[in-house]
Design a protein around this motif. Sequence first.
Motif, PDB file in Angstrom:
ATOM      1  N   PRO A 313      36.084 -49.387 -38.123  1.00 15.80           N
ATOM      2  CA  PRO A 313      36.042 -49.611 -36.674  1.00 15.80           C
ATOM      3  C   PRO A 313      36.643 -50.942 -36.233  1.00 15.80           C
ATOM      4  O   PRO A 313      37.238 -51.039 -35.150  1.00 15.80           O
ATOM      5  CB  PRO A 313      34.545 -49.556 -36.354  1.00 15.80           C
ATOM      6  CG  PRO A 313      33.947 -48.759 -37.466  1.00 15.80           C
ATOM      7  CD  PRO A 313      34.750 -49.095 -38.672  1.00 15.80           C
ATOM      8  N   SER A 314      36.502 -51.975 -37.052  1.00 17.50           N
ATOM      9  CA  SER A 314      36.978 -53.299 -36.647  1.00 17.50           C
ATOM     10  C   SER A 314      38.480 -53.338 -36.425  1.00 17.50           C
ATOM     11  O   SER A 314      38.986 -54.121 -35.615  1.00 17.50           O
ATOM     12  CB  SER A 314      36.590 -54.339 -37.702  1.00 17.50           C
ATOM     13  OG  SER A 314      37.169 -54.008 -38.962  1.00 17.50           O
ATOM     14  N   THR A 315      39.200 -52.469 -37.117  1.00 20.83           N
ATOM     15  CA  THR A 315      40.664 -52.432 -36.988  1.00 20.83           C
ATOM     16  C   THR A 315      41.183 -51.090 -36.506  1.00 20.83           C
ATOM     17  O   THR A 315      42.362 -50.961 -36.182  1.00 20.83           O
ATOM     18  CB  THR A 315      41.313 -52.752 -38.340  1.00 20.83           C
ATOM     19  OG1 THR A 315      40.913 -51.760 -39.302  1.00 20.83           O
ATOM     20  CG2 THR A 315      40.908 -54.133 -38.826  1.00 20.83           C
ATOM     21  N   PRO A 336      37.191 -50.020 -31.609  1.00 22.05           N
ATOM     22  CA  PRO A 336      35.955 -50.359 -32.330  1.00 22.05           C
ATOM     23  C   PRO A 336      34.707 -49.625 -31.850  1.00 22.05           C
ATOM     24  O   PRO A 336      33.795 -49.361 -32.642  1.00 22.05           O
ATOM     25  CB  PRO A 336      35.838 -51.871 -32.108  1.00 22.05           C
ATOM     26  CG  PRO A 336      37.250 -52.333 -31.923  1.00 22.05           C
ATOM     27  CD  PRO A 336      37.926 -51.225 -31.179  1.00 22.05           C
ATOM     28  N   THR A 337      34.644 -49.277 -30.573  1.00 22.54           N
ATOM     29  CA  THR A 337      33.438 -48.613 -30.045  1.00 22.54           C
ATOM     30  C   THR A 337      33.531 -47.092 -30.076  1.00 22.54           C
ATOM     31  O   THR A 337      32.618 -46.405 -29.621  1.00 22.54           O
ATOM     32  CB  THR A 337      33.173 -49.068 -28.603  1.00 22.54           C
ATOM     33  OG1 THR A 337      34.339 -48.805 -27.803  1.00 22.54           O
ATOM     34  CG2 THR A 337      32.858 -50.561 -28.566  1.00 22.54           C
TER      35      THR A 337
END
Length: 484
Positions: A313-315, A336-337
């Motif tokens: 999710p971070s990328t 990310p969300t």
Amino acid sequence: MKFSSNITSFAKTTFVLAAVAIGIVGFAFTSDLYHKTSASAFGPTPSHTSAPMEGNCTSCHADFPVNSGEGNVVISGLPRNYLPGQQIPLTVTVSQSDGVTYGFQLTAVDRLGRRVGSYTLPPADPAEMQVLAGIVDGNVRDYLSHTINGITPTTFGSKSWNFVWTAPPVRGGKLDFYVAGNAANSDGGPGGDHIYISSSSTLSGSNISDFFGDGRGDIAVFRPSTGFWYALNNTGSDFKAAPFGSAGDRIVPGDYDGDGVTDFAVWRPSNGTWYVQLSSGGFLIAPLGQIGDVPVQGDYDGDLKTDLAVWRPSTGVWYIYRSSDGTYDIRTFGAPTDLPVQGDFDGDAKTDVAVFRPSTGVWYIWRSSDLGFTIFPFGSAGDRPVSSDFDGDGLHDAAVFRPSTGFWYILGSTDGFYGGPFGVGTDLPVPMDYDGDGKADVAVYRDGVWYILRSSDGTAAIVQFGAPTDKPVPQGYLPELPTS
């Protein structure tokens, strides 16, 4: 809405596959019987296989009820799952110890009763089989049957016919094969012949929780406190328990060896390692992922084996390890969300990269068939995505469960929009094909109790299996909501 608050009336259109009788085989040596029985010796007329909406021929072969003799008719070689365009050798065998001549008729249909696939017959002169077309309830069907040259026994007491069935070019959900066979006494008339019918099915991918290999979803849980898996087959007649995993593991059930049976599997966030106990024997242990990743297993390369995969999710990057060739597929898709909702939305037998954006209720799908994109709104903030194949056409449908109301909303790729209440806000949605009709059933898990609304007949099943803290296996394919 297609289903109401009455849990026994989930009004999705279903078909009851009624077993009916079969075609005619016999010889005609006299002129008064020729018109009645010659079609049987040269091959039965279409539409007598016991498939849905077809008639029967027991009015002619009336001496014995269907399947009342000591013989049978069997379709062999049909795999649990098929690939689009796959060429599958099949055999039909009619057996009865005192049979003199034998005949058969077979057809393959999808859930709407339409013909599926095609037949390739072995070279023979004269030919022992033929393919004829017929129309049933407005649908064209192909019928494979014997000819006058294909009725003599292969071995004493039985006759077999070998051919190749080619699957349709795209997934079609559950496909059903119906066959009728006749063990005839060859007396020149329809009397004294035994008629047999049977059917078999193949799916376009293993069920997500099929630990017994029967094509139906099994009620199953993972107990984090002990690392045990517990599975109950759909008839309640068989049970499995196995230790595999530990507290903190994410369950990632799938068919990693392609044998049609779900494997016990976990992904360990602490070290990014996958642990799989293969149902065919042995173990698969492989590193893929890191803390913060989300496991998104699926069949991304279409080889009927579950691939290891994670989404970061971070990328927004997806890391997919293809089981077919051992290479990595790395793509950037999602914010990310977002919540990952991988599934086969285009029907090409490959899992598509896809996300659901809770803030806007929009679905984003990266189609594997043409690498194009599908983007549409369906749902709202707070909904839980529960995509699955609810209408049995072989394509994943966009769907959400709304905890605030206990409502399900489904956008069927064939059936269109429908929905209704089933469950309460604290339930865990666990959609899956529990009744083996090729359609995912609406279902929830509540503190060790399963509530299932069967698509095959619209009735509800309530089963006590598991503990309040267990993880129901179908949840291994749904995204976990972020903790507040």
